[in-house]
Write an enzyme that holds these catalytic residues in place. Structure first.
Site, PDB file in Angstrom:
ATOM      1  N   ASN A 131     112.061  45.679  52.118  1.00  0.00           N
ATOM      2  CA  ASN A 131     112.171  46.082  53.515  1.00  0.00           C
ATOM      3  C   ASN A 131     111.533  45.069  54.453  1.00  0.00           C
ATOM      4  O   ASN A 131     110.838  45.432  55.396  1.00  0.00           O
ATOM      5  CB  ASN A 131     111.532  47.462  53.704  1.00  0.00           C
ATOM      6  CG  ASN A 131     112.060  48.180  54.929  1.00  0.00           C
ATOM      7  OD1 ASN A 131     113.173  47.918  55.372  1.00  0.00           O
ATOM      8  ND2 ASN A 131     111.261  49.067  55.488  1.00  0.00           N
ATOM      9  N   ARG A 136     109.179  36.307  57.173  1.00  0.00           N
ATOM     10  CA  ARG A 136     107.950  37.083  57.096  1.00  0.00           C
ATOM     11  C   ARG A 136     107.400  37.128  55.675  1.00  0.00           C
ATOM     12  O   ARG A 136     106.192  37.075  55.459  1.00  0.00           O
ATOM     13  CB  ARG A 136     108.200  38.506  57.603  1.00  0.00           C
ATOM     14  CG  ARG A 136     106.936  39.306  57.638  1.00  0.00           C
ATOM     15  CD  ARG A 136     107.164  40.695  58.190  1.00  0.00           C
ATOM     16  NE  ARG A 136     106.006  41.512  57.834  1.00  0.00           N
ATOM     17  CZ  ARG A 136     106.082  42.774  57.506  1.00  0.00           C
ATOM     18  NH1 ARG A 136     107.246  43.373  57.476  1.00  0.00           N
ATOM     19  NH2 ARG A 136     105.006  43.435  57.201  1.00  0.00           N
ATOM     20  N   ARG A 185     102.680  47.644  51.610  1.00  0.00           N
ATOM     21  CA  ARG A 185     102.843  47.008  50.301  1.00  0.00           C
ATOM     22  C   ARG A 185     101.512  46.604  49.682  1.00  0.00           C
ATOM     23  O   ARG A 185     101.445  46.297  48.488  1.00  0.00           O
ATOM     24  CB  ARG A 185     103.744  45.787  50.430  1.00  0.00           C
ATOM     25  CG  ARG A 185     105.090  46.094  51.083  1.00  0.00           C
ATOM     26  CD  ARG A 185     105.795  44.839  51.517  1.00  0.00           C
ATOM     27  NE  ARG A 185     106.910  45.121  52.419  1.00  0.00           N
ATOM     28  CZ  ARG A 185     106.794  45.329  53.723  1.00  0.00           C
ATOM     29  NH1 ARG A 185     105.605  45.279  54.296  1.00  0.00           N
ATOM     30  NH2 ARG A 185     107.854  45.590  54.456  1.00  0.00           N
ATOM     31  N   LYS A 228     115.774  47.119  42.403  1.00  0.00           N
ATOM     32  CA  LYS A 228     116.072  45.818  43.012  1.00  0.00           C
ATOM     33  C   LYS A 228     114.996  44.788  42.682  1.00  0.00           C
ATOM     34  O   LYS A 228     115.310  43.644  42.310  1.00  0.00           O
ATOM     35  CB  LYS A 228     116.231  45.994  44.529  1.00  0.00           C
ATOM     36  CG  LYS A 228     116.866  44.805  45.213  1.00  0.00           C
ATOM     37  CD  LYS A 228     115.829  43.760  45.537  1.00  0.00           C
ATOM     38  CE  LYS A 228     116.459  42.563  46.205  1.00  0.00           C
ATOM     39  NZ  LYS A 228     115.407  41.590  46.585  1.00  0.00           N
ATOM     40  N   PRO A 245     121.117  41.881  40.969  1.00  0.00           N
ATOM     41  CA  PRO A 245     120.278  42.626  41.921  1.00  0.00           C
ATOM     42  C   PRO A 245     121.072  42.957  43.186  1.00  0.00           C
ATOM     43  O   PRO A 245     121.822  42.121  43.683  1.00  0.00           O
ATOM     44  CB  PRO A 245     119.140  41.637  42.250  1.00  0.00           C
ATOM     45  CG  PRO A 245     119.204  40.576  41.199  1.00  0.00           C
ATOM     46  CD  PRO A 245     120.639  40.502  40.788  1.00  0.00           C
ATOM     47  N   ASP A 247     120.705  44.119  47.035  1.00  0.00           N
ATOM     48  CA  ASP A 247     119.913  44.357  48.242  1.00  0.00           C
ATOM     49  C   ASP A 247     120.886  44.635  49.391  1.00  0.00           C
ATOM     50  O   ASP A 247     122.083  44.778  49.169  1.00  0.00           O
ATOM     51  CB  ASP A 247     119.041  43.133  48.552  1.00  0.00           C
ATOM     52  CG  ASP A 247     119.897  41.978  49.032  1.00  0.00           C
ATOM     53  OD1 ASP A 247     121.010  41.835  48.511  1.00  0.00           O
ATOM     54  OD2 ASP A 247     119.480  41.236  49.938  1.00  0.00           O
TER      55      ASP A 247
END
Length: 300
Positions: A131, A136, A185, A228, A245, A247
């Site tokens: 997310n 970033r 996180r 993922k 994977p 996303d």
DNA sequence: GCCCAGGAGAAGG
DNA sequence: CCTTCTCATGGG
């Protein structure tokens, strides 16, 4: 590149199907930065490296810190990291034969390769990635390395840090992790680090080809790791080239380009298994690159 | 300011 | 089993 610290040069000849920009800006790794001359600098297993490709000479040049090993082992190290022992010409041909969409994706990203990264670093990096967005994620990882990793010198006025070890992150408290702007996180990372620290994370260093199931099961047992993230770790660091994977970008690509409902990940996985095997993961890398080239509004 | 990002976990149905 | 809500933050 003009070396400004004690670096040694190593060249690997006869390399084709290689584009440094495509590889290092593909979102599979987060610690490589583009230099003005088009080369890329980063830290691999605690070793600083600047990597460039000469398109006319088919040569990869690597300026790195001194590596205490024979030239043969050194070549093996970089060939493994850059996945040079895989015949991408052949894989691209095989994937192009599958369907015209994949053919376009393969043509657009013809210099992509799936790196073989260090599993622990890959695990933490993709827990952070959830997310979030790539710029970033890069910032968070650099902050994490600067705060908890070992300093290995500097390059062009930038401090260089190794990725923090399992023990270094396992002993970090959640508040100091929060200083790295990890948001919610931070707890995942603190917990996952302690889990791996206790059980030794044995599989992370012994990628057993026949152990795909166990690797996935173990990864999913870690805090902050879902399908993922587990699949990214398996593809990008455990040599599971057939793992696909999914996303938001891949879901978008499978929807816009293949007409599969955007929330039906199971159908996407089934399609990949049926059409891209045994190169599902590599196909995924081409697709991720391709849909991002097209933009998020493509085909909408 | 607003929307979105290489999602996962928990709660509720 | 499935769907929905929440999580913390910065890039564009």
């Amino acid at each position: 590149m003009a070396p400004t610290r004690e670096l040694t040069k190593f060249a690997i000849e006869s390399v084709r199907d290689f584009d440094a920009a495509q590889i290092f800006e593909s979102g599979q790794c987060f610690r490589f930065s583009r230099e003005p001359d088009g080369s890329y600098t980063g830290v691999v297993r605690g070793c600083f490296a600047n990597i460039s490709y000469d398109n006319e000479e088919d040569r990869v040049a690597i300026w790195s810190d001194y590596m205490p090993m024979s030239d043969a082992l050194r070549e093996r190290f970089w060939r493994n990291f850059l996945d040079l022992d895989r015949d991408y010409r052949e894989i691209k041909r095989a994937l192009s034969d599958k369907d015209p969409i994949m053919e376009k994706a393969v043509t657009a990203g013809g210099g992509l390769r799936v790196l073989n990264q260090e599993p622990w670093e890959t695990l933490i990096s993709f827990i952070i990635s959830q997310n979030s967005n790539i710029p970033r994620i890069r910032g968070c990882i650099e902050a994490l390395c600067a705060k908890f990793g070992q300093r290995i010198g500097s390059f062009e006025n930038r401090g260089l840090y190794a990725f923090p070890t399992v023990a270094e992150l396992a002993s970090a408290n959640e508040e100091s992790l929060g200083a790295c702007k990890l948001g919610y996180r931070a707890r995942y990372i603190a917990e996952a680090a302690r889990q791996v620290n206790i059980d030794g994370g044995a599989f992370l260093d012994t990628a057993d080809e026949a152990n795909t199931q166990k690797a996935e099961e173990y990864l999913l047992s870690l805090s902050g790791v879902g399908p993922k993230v587990a699949h990214c770790v398996m593809l990008f660091s455990l040599k599971k080239a057939d793992i696909f994977p999914i996303d938001v970008w891949i879901a978008r690509a499978m929807n816009r380009l293949y007409g599969i409902a955007e929330d039906d990940h199971e159908a996407m996985r089934a399609y990949a298994q049926g059409h891209f095997s045994p190169w599902g993961g590599i196909a995924q890398t081409y697709l991720f690159d391709y849909i991002r080239r097209l933009g998020k509004d493509a085909g909408a």
